[in-house]
Design a protein around this motif. Structure first.
Motif, PDB file in Angstrom:
ATOM      1  N   ARG A 646       0.870  -1.115  -0.664  1.00 42.46           N
ATOM      2  CA  ARG A 646       0.638  -0.117   0.033  1.00 42.46           C
ATOM      3  C   ARG A 646       0.664   1.091   0.414  1.00 42.46           C
ATOM      4  O   ARG A 646       2.064   1.251   0.304  1.00 42.46           O
ATOM      5  N   LYS A 647       0.352   2.571  -0.089  1.00 45.59           N
ATOM      6  CA  LYS A 647       0.915   3.852   0.388  1.00 45.59           C
ATOM      7  C   LYS A 647       1.635   4.001   1.355  1.00 45.59           C
ATOM      8  O   LYS A 647       0.806   3.584   2.905  1.00 45.59           O
ATOM      9  N   PHE A 648       2.812   4.609   1.664  1.00 42.54           N
ATOM     10  CA  PHE A 648       2.864   4.816   3.217  1.00 42.54           C
ATOM     11  C   PHE A 648       1.773   6.005   3.830  1.00 42.54           C
ATOM     12  O   PHE A 648       1.840   5.534   5.419  1.00 42.54           O
ATOM     13  N   PHE A 653       3.284   9.370   8.000  1.00 48.44           N
ATOM     14  CA  PHE A 653       4.507  10.117   7.953  1.00 48.44           C
ATOM     15  C   PHE A 653       4.472  10.935   9.274  1.00 48.44           C
ATOM     16  O   PHE A 653       5.684  11.236   9.823  1.00 48.44           O
ATOM     17  N   LYS A 654       3.027  11.464   9.452  1.00 51.46           N
ATOM     18  CA  LYS A 654       3.536  12.889  10.086  1.00 51.46           C
ATOM     19  C   LYS A 654       4.052  11.893  11.702  1.00 51.46           C
ATOM     20  O   LYS A 654       4.530  12.191  12.525  1.00 51.46           O
ATOM     21  N   LEU A 658       7.510  12.359  15.066  1.00 48.89           N
ATOM     22  CA  LEU A 658       7.591  12.427  16.169  1.00 48.89           C
ATOM     23  C   LEU A 658       8.568  11.854  16.398  1.00 48.89           C
ATOM     24  O   LEU A 658       8.968  12.089  17.803  1.00 48.89           O
ATOM     25  N   GLU A 659       8.125  10.453  15.904  1.00 52.61           N
ATOM     26  CA  GLU A 659       9.598   9.438  16.524  1.00 52.61           C
ATOM     27  C   GLU A 659      10.313   9.479  16.783  1.00 52.61           C
ATOM     28  O   GLU A 659      11.098  10.043  17.515  1.00 52.61           O
ATOM     29  N   LEU A 671      17.478   8.010   9.986  1.00 58.02           N
ATOM     30  CA  LEU A 671      16.638   7.571  10.328  1.00 58.02           C
ATOM     31  C   LEU A 671      14.965   7.144   9.230  1.00 58.02           C
ATOM     32  O   LEU A 671      14.705   6.344   8.973  1.00 58.02           O
ATOM     33  N   LEU A 672      15.136   8.830   8.830  1.00 58.58           N
ATOM     34  CA  LEU A 672      13.758   8.490   7.829  1.00 58.58           C
ATOM     35  C   LEU A 672      14.185   7.718   6.583  1.00 58.58           C
ATOM     36  O   LEU A 672      13.546   6.859   5.829  1.00 58.58           O
TER      37      LEU A 672
END
Length: 703
Positions: A646-648, A653-654, A658-659, A671-672
């Motif tokens: 599926r799409k992310f 993403f939000k 935050l993480e 990390l991203l």
């Protein structure tokens, strides 16, 4: 009268269904039903139009395109006179399809557009979508691939809005075909994979076979032969299961070209034989259908001729019987006279009795011999019939042997011709490959140089460090150059030091997208650095006007656009003013993440602007507390991958932002990137790792 006509229509519909199973019934339906219907209709144009339409369907089922077209056009004239727009649109579409099958694309488009005008007046979104797909197919067959792409994209958008899975999968499949012909193989894979997932869910085996064929051809172009063969074989199995002969024919040809490209000439020859055999079979089926129609006409004429001959024979027999009756009466009278005369003679002469006895004996002997002769004659006739039958069988066998001999000779010549063509094609392909490699090297060198130019135009590392103590830039172009860009300026406005930071996502990617980034950056320089504009909403509105003017979108068909986020950071007042077009920003304060959405419209792209009159707005927020600001394009959260496939998506993403927000910004970038790589690689899609589908840009700064 009305009941009789309704009954006739029911019978006609039954004959239509029967014609699908027995094509030879077509001509009888045409002659009987049309004459009876026209005689009973008494000028009822609506009923007559319906009969013409049904007859056209029968002819179309039996591949008689001339008579089908003739009846459809007669029905269309009446529907137009009656102003029955819905039925007229149906016949416009049917006639357009027939011209499309004849490869008369201009005529097909003429009728498709007539149908489109009607369904748009009726606001029938489903029919509008279907016609967009048909128009796209006509443009594709015509060779106008860019127009075909535009109509397919329109169809995809409306099908997704209606949540119509079948139309969505058809539009995706068509886009895969178009992008493959345009040479955009990664885009073609993206659309065909999405189409395949939907068609698998619906159990559409014919659609799956078509999409699998396209995917096999794409992977053949990419040189990934094992994957290509897998898709070809799966498609062939499905086509054989549902007895889709045309799909089988296409797959045999694709497998022949596939093995030829791998230089597996023995396999290529086997699939070419299968292709030729199936093509001949389809030709024989069409020929048998024509022969059946001729047989119907011949039998009808033969029966009429036999009836005339029988009537003539009955008349002649009646005349002969009357003549024989008159002869019998005369013979009886003569016999009586002879009998009286004979008795007179017998009575007068005793010897006559003896002569009569001898005469009777002779007659019996003659009768016996005649019977023997008749038996011998019957035996001779039987033997003659056997001889004639044997002779006919021998003649038939001779003709069959001659036909087979001709077919074998033709096949032998065809194989020799094919081998010669294959050798010529092989040499031509070698030359083309050499030329393509040379041209590809030149193009790649030009694109790499364009990348260097694009990077020079972006804010330098030194300028970013002067503006922000801590920042990161995650930029991943889908191709070598990107359609996403970021822009920076530092100015003193109204006595206060301010930083203007922009991120933008231009239509498309690669070289076309990169050209748009240069246009966007130049306009921003003019508005902010030269004209000293300082209000975010005014900057975006003027940017929109200049972008439209630069691309001459009021006069041209260029529909490109730009989605953008613009932040003006006031370091003294501790606040940020934000304005956006279709793109949000995120910021984290005190362990909480906030999202600000842009206005629901693009920069430019007039024909895509449903909300072109919506004004841009500015939103401000305080940065008195430590703040991490994230400005993005939509490439990251639109990327496909993961399990299930599926799409992310934006919400995920939000959460990810935050993480990682409590980490140093350099670590956040790592990390991203790690999370994105894992998402694309660890997937249950049929293509793994799944390719990047769009340019990706994430800019993070600490304020």
């Amino acid at each position: 009268m009305k009941r009789g006509f309704v009954l006739f229509l029911l019978i006609l519909q039954t004959l239509i269904a029967a014609a699908q199973q027995n094509p030879t019934a077509l001509l009888k339906v045409k002659i009987d039903s049309l004459e009876k219907a026209l005689s009973k209709s008494k000028g009822d144009k609506s009923k007559i139009a319906k009969i013409y339409q049904d007859l056209g369907m029968i002819y179309q089922m039996n591949d008689d395109s001339e008579n089908a077209l003739k009846n459809f056009q007669e029905g269309l004239k009446l529907y137009e006179e009656l102003k029955n727009n819905q039925q007229a649109a149906s016949l416009y579409t049917a006639i357009g399809k027939m011209y499309f099958d004849r490869r008369d694309n201009n005529k097909a488009l003429e009728y498709y557009r007539k149908a489109q005008n009607v369904v748009q007046q009726l606001n029938d979104q489903k029919e509008i979508t279907k016609l967009n797909l048909l128009i796209a197919e006509a443009h594709e067959q015509k060779g106008d691939l860019r127009t075909a792409r535009e109509y397919n994209l329109r169809a995809l958008e409306s099908a997704e809005n209606m949540r119509d899975e079948k139309l969505t999968s058809n539009a995706l499949s068509n886009l895969g075909d178009v992008f493959m012909k345009l040479g955009s193989y990664q885009d073609a894979l993206q659309y065909t994979l999405r189409s395949l997932e939907i068609k698998r869910g619906e159990g559409d085996k014919a659609g799956m076979a078509h999409v699998l064929t396209t995917m096999g051809e794409i992977y053949t172009k990419l040189g990934q032969y094992e994957k290509a063969n897998g898709y070809f074989q799966e498609g062939l199995q499905l086509a054989q299961q549902i007895n889709a002969r045309q799909l089988q024919l296409n797959l045999y040809l694709s497998l022949f070209e596939y093995h030829e490209s791998k230089k597996e000439y023995q396999k290529a020859l086997e699939y070419h034989k299968d292709y030729v055999a199936l093509k001949d079979s389809l030709f024989n089926i069409a020929r048998d259908r024509q022969m059946n129609e001729l047989a119907v006409r011949y039998e009808s004429a033969k029966k009429e001729r036999e009836n005339l001959e029988l009537q003539q024979k009955i008349t002649e027999d009646q005349a002969a019987i009357q003549s024989k009756n008159q002869l019998l009466v005369a013979t009886g009278i003569g016999a009586i006279v002879l009998l009286v005369f004979g008795l007179w003679i017998l009575r007068d002469n005793q010897k006559l009795k003896q002569l009569n006895a001898l005469h009777q004996k002779d007659e019996l002997e003659i009768k016996r011999k005649n019977e023997e002769l008749e038996k011998q004659q019957e035996e001779i006739l039987k033997r003659q019939e056997q001889i004639n039958q044997t002779k006919a069988e021998l003649e038939k066998q001779k003709e069959e042997l001659e036909l087979k001999s001709e077919q074998l000779q033709f096949a032998y010549e065809a194989i020799n011709d094919t081998n010669a063509e294959l050798r010529q094609q092989k040499e031509a392909m070698k030359q083309q490959n050499t030329e393509l490699r040379h041209k590809n090297l030149q193009i790649m060198e030009s694109i790499r140089y364009a990348k260097d130019i694009q990077e020079v135009l972006l804010p330098s590392e030194k300028r970013m460090q002067e503006a922000f103590q801590e920042y990161f830039i995650l930029s991943r172009p889908k191709d070598i150059v990107s359609g996403d860009f970021y822009w920076l300026s530092q100015k003193e406005i109204d006595g206060s030091k301010k930083t203007i930071l922009v991120t933008a996502d231009c239509t498309g990617h690669g070289v076309p997208g990169a050209l748009l980034t240069i246009i966007g950056g130049n306009i921003l320089n003019q508005l902010i650095n030269e004209r000293n504009m300082s209000k975010p909403e005014e900057i975006l509105q003027t940017l929109n006007d200049n972008f439209v003017a630069t691309l001459q979108q009021e006069e041209s068909q260029i529909g490109d656009s730009m989605d953008i986020s613009l932040c003006i950071i006031d370091h003294q007042q501790k606040e940020v003013a934000f304005s956006g077009a279709k793109t949000p920003i995120f910021y984290v304060q005190n362990g909480e993440i906030h999202e600000l959405k842009g206005s629901p419209r693009h920069i430019g792209g007039l024909h895509r602007q449903r909300k072109r009159n919506v004004a841009f707005t500015t939103t401000t927020f305080s940065i008195a507390a430590p703040t991490t600001l994230y400005m993005i394009s939509d490439g990251f959260y639109h990327q496909f991958g993961g399990r299930p496939f599926r799409k992310f998506m934006r919400d995920n993403f939000k959460k990810l932002l935050l993480e990682v927000s409590d980490k140093p910004l350099a670590n956040q970038k790592e990390l991203l990137e790690t999370h994105l790589d894992h998402w694309m690689q660890d997937t249950d899609a049929s293509l793994s790792p799944f390719p990047q589908i769009d340019d990706i840009l994430v800019v993070g700064v600490k304020i």
